[in-house]
Structure formats: structure tokens, C-alpha cells
Scaffold this active site. Structure first.
Site, PDB file in Angstrom:
ATOM      1  N   HIS A  72       0.816  -1.219   0.000  1.00 15.40           N
ATOM      2  CA  HIS A  72       0.000   0.000   0.000  1.00 15.40           C
ATOM      3  C   HIS A  72       0.850   1.269   0.000  1.00 15.40           C
ATOM      4  O   HIS A  72       0.314   2.368  -0.193  1.00 15.40           O
ATOM      5  CB  HIS A  72      -0.931   0.014   1.219  1.00 15.40           C
ATOM      6  CG  HIS A  72      -0.225   0.343   2.490  1.00 15.40           C
ATOM      7  ND1 HIS A  72       0.634  -0.545   3.111  1.00 15.40           N
ATOM      8  CD2 HIS A  72      -0.219   1.474   3.233  1.00 15.40           C
ATOM      9  CE1 HIS A  72       1.121   0.021   4.197  1.00 15.40           C
ATOM     10  NE2 HIS A  72       0.625   1.244   4.294  1.00 15.40           N
ATOM     11  N   HIS A  87       1.814   6.918  -0.160  1.00 12.62           N
ATOM     12  CA  HIS A  87       1.003   6.054   0.718  1.00 12.62           C
ATOM     13  C   HIS A  87      -0.401   5.974   0.123  1.00 12.62           C
ATOM     14  O   HIS A  87      -1.182   6.911   0.247  1.00 12.62           O
ATOM     15  CB  HIS A  87       0.961   6.660   2.122  1.00 12.62           C
ATOM     16  CG  HIS A  87       0.308   5.795   3.140  1.00 12.62           C
ATOM     17  ND1 HIS A  87      -1.051   5.593   3.185  1.00 12.62           N
ATOM     18  CD2 HIS A  87       0.844   5.062   4.141  1.00 12.62           C
ATOM     19  CE1 HIS A  87      -1.335   4.789   4.194  1.00 12.62           C
ATOM     20  NE2 HIS A  87      -0.201   4.451   4.783  1.00 12.62           N
TER      21      HIS A  87
END
Length: 166
Positions: A72, A87
Site C-alpha cells: 500500500h 502512501h
């Protein structure tokens, strides 16, 4: 002569680094990221992205320092000395890698290289937000950040920020 050089001589030019979009989407203000750690610049400064379908791509030339196990987030060390993180989404670590597929590993990278493919529909259905912070972590190296594409829709690899180094 020293006095005149100091007054009228050339000033040392500060290095300006361009940061490129890591995803397809709209550039948003960091304050619009629904997580205080990012919105309040606790982990660094930068901008956010409202992503469209695609992949997380390199925003700089340099090294992929880390692809998180959950895929992620990706951290980068630029060739200009910036440490950055992309992110994808908020609380996406809780997806344990579902909705993300690594396309490559750590190592050398250049702007626009695809690193992690994401399933936007899956992530949107299973995470609080897909808004993606693009953060410079080592702000002690930065004099100024100018978000040059705020509010604009961009493709991965388009310029989004100008960073003036100290």
C-alpha cells in the site's frame, strides 16, 4: 571589490527538484487527506492525490527504498537527496495486500516506472479513503515546496510539485 561582489555578484542558485505524479488522478491539498498524520504534516510535507485506476509509479529518479509488505506504500530516495513516500489510501495497511500487486522490487527507478498496480474499486469499497499522500519526509533538506498542479487532473509522470532544496 569583495563588497561589490557580495552586493552585485551572482547569488548561488538553489537546486529545484521536480516531483512527478505517482498515480493518475487529481492533485489535492495535503489538508484534504483524511488522516491527521498526513494532513497536519506530522510525517512530512507535499500534496495529495485523488487517484483514478492505474498503478503507483515513481515520482522521482533514484531508488525504490522500500515497498511495504502490504504493497500500500512505497518509499523513495531521489537522486537529489529527497526521501519520499507514496502512501496509497488511508488505513489500507489493514487490507493486508489485497487490492495491490507488486510489479517490481526495490532498486533503481526513474520517473513514471510502474511499481504497484492497484484495484481502485476494491480499495474504495474496503478502505476509508483512496486519497493518496505524496510526502517528502526529510524536510530538513527543503526550503520550499510549491504544488504546481493543485486542482488539476494529471497522469502518472506529469509534474505536480517543485521543491527548492536548502
Amino acid at each position: 571589490m569583495g563588497l561589490f561582489n557580495n552586493l552585485f555578484g551572482k547569488k548561488e542558485e538553489k537546486k529545484v527538484v521536480t516531483i512527478y505524479a505517482p498515480v493518475n488522478g487529481t492533485v489535492i491539498d495535503l489538508a484534504e487527506i483524511p488522516d491527521p498524520a498526513f494532513a497536519e504534516k506530522m510525517v512530512g510535507d507535499g500534496c495529495g492525490m485523488e487517484p483514478k485506476e492505474g498503478a503507483i509509479c515513481s515520482p522521482v529518479n533514484g531508488e525504490i527504498a522500500n515497498i511495504f509488505d502490504t504493497r500500500h506504500a512505497v518509499s523513495f530516495d531521489s537522486e537529489d537527496g529527497l526521501e519520499m513516500i507514496v502512501h496509497f489510501g488511508i488505513d489500507t495497511v489493514k487490507l493486508k495486500g489485497e487490492g495491490f500487486k507488486a510489479l517490481r522490487g526495490e532498486g533503481e527507478t526513474k520517473v513514471g516506472d510502474a511499481i504497484v498496480e492497484y484495484d481502485l474499486a476494491y480499495i474504495a469499497a474496503n478502505a476509508p479513503s483512496t486519497r493518496t499522500p505524496v510526502i517528502i519526509n526529510n524536510m530538513e533538506e527543503v526550503e520550499k515546496i510549491e504544488v504546481i498542479a493543485l486542482g488539476k487532473e494529471v497522469k502518472a509522470g506529469d509534474p505536480i510539485m517543485k521543491v527548492t532544496l536548502k
